[in-house]
Design an enzyme around this catalytic site. Structure first.
Site, short mmCIF file in Angstrom:
data_model
loop_
_atom_site.label_atom_id
_atom_site.label_comp_id
_atom_site.label_asym_id
_atom_site.label_seq_id
_atom_site.Cartn_x
_atom_site.Cartn_y
_atom_site.Cartn_z
N SER A 18 112.15 49.14 82.65
CA SER A 18 112.58 48.39 81.46
C SER A 18 113.91 48.90 80.93
CB SER A 18 111.51 48.51 80.37
OG SER A 18 111.99 47.90 79.19
N THR A 65 106.13 43.21 77.39
CA THR A 65 106.65 42.59 78.60
C THR A 65 105.52 42.39 79.59
OG1 THR A 65 108.43 42.64 80.22
CG2 THR A 65 107.54 44.78 79.60
N LYS A 69 102.31 39.50 77.93
CA LYS A 69 102.82 38.58 76.90
C LYS A 69 101.79 37.53 76.47
CE LYS A 69 107.76 38.63 77.89
NZ LYS A 69 108.89 37.70 78.10
N ASP A 106 112.43 34.88 73.30
CA ASP A 106 113.09 34.57 74.58
C ASP A 106 113.98 33.33 74.48
OD1 ASP A 106 112.11 36.76 75.96
OD2 ASP A 106 110.31 35.70 76.64
N ALA A 133 109.58 26.50 87.17
CA ALA A 133 108.57 26.14 86.17
C ALA A 133 107.62 27.31 85.90
CB ALA A 133 107.79 24.92 86.64
N ALA A 136 109.37 32.04 82.55
CA ALA A 136 110.69 32.03 81.94
C ALA A 136 111.12 30.60 81.61
CB ALA A 136 111.70 32.68 82.87
N TYR A 223 119.92 38.42 86.59
CA TYR A 223 121.12 39.21 86.27
C TYR A 223 121.30 40.41 87.19
CZ TYR A 223 117.73 41.85 83.48
OH TYR A 223 116.63 42.57 83.08
#
Ligand code: ATR
Length: 280
Positions: A18, A65, A69, A106, A133, A136, A223
């Site tokens: 994390s 996380t 969640k 988010d 889908a 996120a 990312y």
């Protein structure tokens, strides 16, 4: 009590990778706050005990996380609209009476990242195409709907997942075929990759951008690498692009403000700090 150490953290299973402790740790130092932000590996069977124990441990709350969640939403005493709609909580705040308030930042992080890097972009500029889908995608679809996207074209390899999301979220979501992802880009003004394709160690996202208007904003939640092939190809043909790191940075802001009492800023220095952590 001004000398009280303000405590918050993040829970996940696993939690080793994390970036949140680095992010909040940077802000705590930057704003000279007497606080700590720690990571806890919490097994799913211990989730409720951990959350219920936050107040007794003098903690102001926690980020949440994977894989906790969704389960956290069922545990908290109250949750905001976003969390309930997304079906997941990423931020828990211990309230004055000791009860737990869950929220989800988010979608906020997604939109703030776009505003930050492409201030002229607006969701209501035109249709948006969302690829993927999974978990996120839910937050992003709801954010785009809330921001006024006139139409959202949702494509997923497993079409049934996209169908289920469209039924649940309703409104302006139209389902397309994954195989037709090149054609579906015509007249779109936003393109978002929410799949894991393009991530280091995964296959690349194979999509022909020829039909995408050059004015369309292209963004990726991946990312690592920071500049995915999708972003590189979009940039090469002149599209405005936004990488996914900023979503992570911006989603952290509401939790930090609630626990530590300062509205933190996402700056270039913070970004560089996190990039240097990622490089090591
Ligand atoms: P998250 O919750 O992070 O979004 P997820 O629920 O595992 O993660 O979703 C990953 C997304 O990437 C899904 O949309 C997935 O498509 P499927 O629903 O068909 O599994 C998509 N994805 C992963 N690998 C893919 C691949 N090789 N080709 C196309 N889509 C892929």
């Amino acid at each position: 009590m001004s000398d009280q150490v303000l405590k918050a953290g993040v829970i996940g299973w696993p939690i080793d990778h994390s970036l949140s402790p680095h992010l909040h740790g940077y802000w705590l130092k930057e704003y000279n706050i007497n606080g700590v932000y720690e990571a806890f590996a919490v097994e799913p069977e211990n989730l409720e005990t951990h959350l219920r124990g936050l107040a007794d441990q003098g903690r102001r709350g926690t980020n949440v996380t994977l894989p906790h969640k969704e389960a956290t939403l069922a545990i908290v005493d109250q949750a905001d609209d976003q969390a309930r709609k997304i079906g997941a909580v990423n931020t828990v705040v211990v309230q004055a009476d000791g009860t737990l308030y869950g929220s989800n930042s988010d979608g906020f992080g997604f939109l703030e990242n776009l505003k930050d890097h492409q201030p002229h972009w607006r969701a209501d500029n035109g249709p948006a195409v969302v690829l993927g889908a999974g978990g996120a995608a839910r937050a992003i679809l709801i954010a785009l709907q809330g921001a006024g996207a006139p139409e959202i074209r949702l494509l997923n390899r497993t079409k049934s997942r996209a169908d289920d999301l469209a039924v649940e979220l309703g409104g302006s979501i139209k389902i397309g075929d994954w195989e037709n992802r090149a054609e579906i880009l015509a007249e779109a003004e936003t393109l978002v990759n929410t799949t894991s394709l393009g991530m280091q160690g995964q296959s690349m996202l194979d999509i022909d951008l020829a039909q995408l208007p050059e004015t369309a904003l292209v963004t990726d939640i991946v990312y690592t690498p920071l500049e995915t092939d999708l972003l590189k190809n979009a940039k090469a043909r002149g599209n405005p692009t936004v990488d996914g790191l900023g979503m992570l940075l911006h989603q952290a802001r509401p939790g930090f403000a609630a626990w530590f009492g300062v509205e933190p800023e996402v700056t270039d220095e913070l970004r560089s700090h996190i990039l240097s952590v990622m490089a090591n």
